[in-house]
Write an enzyme that holds these catalytic residues in place. Structure first.
Site, PDB file in Angstrom:
ATOM      1  N   SER A  13     -15.263   1.063 -11.736  1.00 33.43           N
ATOM      2  CA  SER A  13     -16.768   0.417 -11.776  1.00 33.43           C
ATOM      3  C   SER A  13     -17.942   0.869 -10.919  1.00 33.43           C
ATOM      4  O   SER A  13     -19.064   0.787 -10.993  1.00 33.43           O
ATOM      5  CB  SER A  13     -16.349  -1.180 -12.722  1.00 33.43           C
ATOM      6  OG  SER A  13     -16.598  -2.060 -11.628  1.00 33.43           O
ATOM      7  N   ARG A  65       1.109  11.340   5.439  1.00 31.20           N
ATOM      8  CA  ARG A  65      -0.727  10.722   5.700  1.00 31.20           C
ATOM      9  C   ARG A  65      -1.821  11.530   5.700  1.00 31.20           C
ATOM     10  O   ARG A  65      -2.588  12.096   4.827  1.00 31.20           O
ATOM     11  CB  ARG A  65      -0.634   9.622   5.926  1.00 31.20           C
ATOM     12  CG  ARG A  65      -1.949   8.862   5.352  1.00 31.20           C
ATOM     13  CD  ARG A  65      -1.657   7.823   6.741  1.00 31.20           C
ATOM     14  NE  ARG A  65      -1.380   6.220   6.083  1.00 31.20           N
ATOM     15  CZ  ARG A  65      -1.204   5.594   5.240  1.00 31.20           C
ATOM     16  NH1 ARG A  65      -2.318   5.897   4.169  1.00 31.20           N
ATOM     17  NH2 ARG A  65      -0.278   4.320   4.744  1.00 31.20           N
ATOM     18  N   MET A  90      -7.786   2.744  -2.984  1.00 32.14           N
ATOM     19  CA  MET A  90      -6.978   2.232  -2.320  1.00 32.14           C
ATOM     20  C   MET A  90      -6.095   3.090  -1.312  1.00 32.14           C
ATOM     21  O   MET A  90      -4.661   2.158  -1.655  1.00 32.14           O
ATOM     22  CB  MET A  90      -6.158   1.716  -3.791  1.00 32.14           C
ATOM     23  CG  MET A  90      -6.668   0.910  -4.767  1.00 32.14           C
ATOM     24  SD  MET A  90      -7.884  -0.736  -4.251  1.00 32.14           S
ATOM     25  CE  MET A  90      -6.544  -2.285  -4.274  1.00 32.14           C
ATOM     26  N   ILE A  92      -5.389   3.603   2.265  1.00 29.12           N
ATOM     27  CA  ILE A  92      -5.402   3.428   3.798  1.00 29.12           C
ATOM     28  C   ILE A  92      -5.676   4.636   4.857  1.00 29.12           C
ATOM     29  O   ILE A  92      -5.374   5.925   4.415  1.00 29.12           O
ATOM     30  CB  ILE A  92      -4.733   2.235   4.358  1.00 29.12           C
ATOM     31  CG1 ILE A  92      -4.505   0.794   4.004  1.00 29.12           C
ATOM     32  CG2 ILE A  92      -5.004   2.305   6.120  1.00 29.12           C
ATOM     33  CD1 ILE A  92      -3.901  -0.098   4.535  1.00 29.12           C
ATOM     34  N   HIS A 109     -15.463  -4.357  -0.101  1.00 27.90           N
ATOM     35  CA  HIS A 109     -14.286  -5.263   0.185  1.00 27.90           C
ATOM     36  C   HIS A 109     -14.584  -5.859  -0.745  1.00 27.90           C
ATOM     37  O   HIS A 109     -16.172  -6.953  -0.059  1.00 27.90           O
ATOM     38  CB  HIS A 109     -13.844  -5.251   1.526  1.00 27.90           C
ATOM     39  CG  HIS A 109     -12.737  -6.267   1.853  1.00 27.90           C
ATOM     40  ND1 HIS A 109     -11.082  -5.355   1.239  1.00 27.90           N
ATOM     41  CD2 HIS A 109     -12.826  -7.354   2.034  1.00 27.90           C
ATOM     42  CE1 HIS A 109     -10.632  -6.620   1.973  1.00 27.90           C
ATOM     43  NE2 HIS A 109     -11.766  -7.432   2.006  1.00 27.90           N
ATOM     44  N   ASP A 145     -11.680  -2.562   6.385  1.00 29.06           N
ATOM     45  CA  ASP A 145     -11.862  -3.877   6.710  1.00 29.06           C
ATOM     46  C   ASP A 145     -12.615  -4.460   7.885  1.00 29.06           C
ATOM     47  O   ASP A 145     -13.207  -5.953   7.656  1.00 29.06           O
ATOM     48  CB  ASP A 145     -11.357  -4.501   5.861  1.00 29.06           C
ATOM     49  CG  ASP A 145     -10.752  -3.881   4.628  1.00 29.06           C
ATOM     50  OD1 ASP A 145      -9.772  -4.860   4.311  1.00 29.06           O
ATOM     51  OD2 ASP A 145     -11.131  -3.117   4.144  1.00 29.06           O
TER      52      ASP A 145
HETATM   53  C1  GRF Z   1     -12.969  -4.381  -7.345  1.00 27.21           C
HETATM   54  O1  GRF Z   1     -12.534  -5.692  -7.058  1.00 27.21           O
HETATM   55  C2  GRF Z   1     -13.445  -3.701  -5.661  1.00 27.21           C
HETATM   56  O2  GRF Z   1     -14.412  -5.181  -5.026  1.00 27.21           O
HETATM   57  C3  GRF Z   1     -12.373  -3.060  -5.409  1.00 27.21           C
HETATM   58  O3  GRF Z   1     -11.632  -2.584  -5.975  1.00 27.21           O
HETATM   59  C4  GRF Z   1     -11.631  -3.222  -7.161  1.00 27.21           C
HETATM   60  C5  GRF Z   1     -12.199  -2.719  -8.560  1.00 27.21           C
HETATM   61  O4  GRF Z   1     -13.206  -2.013  -8.298  1.00 27.21           O
HETATM   62  N1  GRF Z   1     -12.936  -2.711  -3.632  1.00 27.21           N
HETATM   63  P1  GRF Z   1     -13.581  -0.579  -9.786  1.00 27.21           P
HETATM   64  O5  GRF Z   1     -13.692  -0.713 -10.924  1.00 27.21           O
HETATM   65  O6  GRF Z   1     -12.361   0.660  -9.274  1.00 27.21           O
HETATM   66  O7  GRF Z   1     -15.145  -0.387  -9.055  1.00 27.21           O
END
Ligand code: GRF
Length: 196
Positions: A13, A65, A90, A92, A109, A145
């Site tokens: 999103s 990694r 998601m 690191i 974040h 972060d």
């Molecule tokens: C959101 O809470 C954002 O803060 C975090 O990932 C979550 C999902 O984000 N970084 P999105 O809808 O995949 O952009």
């Protein structure tokens, strides 16, 4: 015109909000959406927006990694990005990878950094009884972060809030903050954005 790569892992999103903001006199355009998860819902949204897509599935690299990041870098460079936006990404990233993009990689974040680095930010803000919560866009450095803050959006925590209601109320603020920061950042302006 700055070329922007957006990295996602899930629904995307924030990617949609960023992509839809880069129109008209905006100094940047999205050139690729890269996901580490082939099933990320954001990939279909990127297709609908007409943005090229790439998948670098981290599971194919098992625990290596460096190998994952090597392919991720090659894949990104194919699109010659000027700016990298992590948006719900998601994984690191090691210092070796982030150093390649020092000063041109952003992340959003879901907390008012420096509070609550890492995961489960909404639950931690509630456990702490915080009156305020929010999200932060920052430059990405080797420390998780932790880079220079480029913008924050703040909201009140309400009685009865749960991690899910906080996350749901925060997401629209993220969708306002990240594009506002990118618009300035693409012009070389690092003046922090404060919402409201
Ligand atoms: C959101 O809470 C954002 O803060 C975090 O990932 C979550 C999902 O984000 N970084 P999105 O809808 O995949 O952009």
């Amino acid at each position: 015109m700055k070329r922007v790569a957006i990295l996602i892992s899930g629904g995307g999103s924030n990617m949609v909000a960023l992509a839809q903001s880069m129109i008209g006199d905006h100094p940047a355009r999205p050139v690729v959406v890269v996901s580490n998860d082939p099933d990320a819902g954001g990939l279909a949204k990127a297709e609908q927006l007409g943005i090229p897509r790439e998948v670098v599935d981290h599971r194919e690299f098992h625990k290596d990694r460096n190998a994952f990041e090597g392919v991720l870098h090659q894949t990104l460079e194919h699109h010659a990005p000027d700016i990298i936006c992590l948006a719900g990404f998601m994984r690191i990233l090691t210092g070796a990878f982030t150093s390649r993009y020092e000063g041109r990689m952003l992340n959003i974040h879901p907390s008012l950094l420096p509070k609550y680095k890492g995961l489960h930010t909404h639950a931690r803000a509630l456990e702490n009884g915080d009156a305020d919560h929010g999200c932060t866009v920052h430059e990405v450095t080797a420390a998780l972060d932790d880079g220079p803050i480029l913008g924050q959006a703040r909201m009140a925590v309400k009685a009865g809030d749960t991690p899910d209601t906080l996350a749901a109320r925060l997401l629209p603020l993220e969708h306002a903050l990240y594009p506002a920061v990118l618009r300035r950042y693409a012009r070389g302006d690092r003046t922090p954005v404060k919402l409201p």
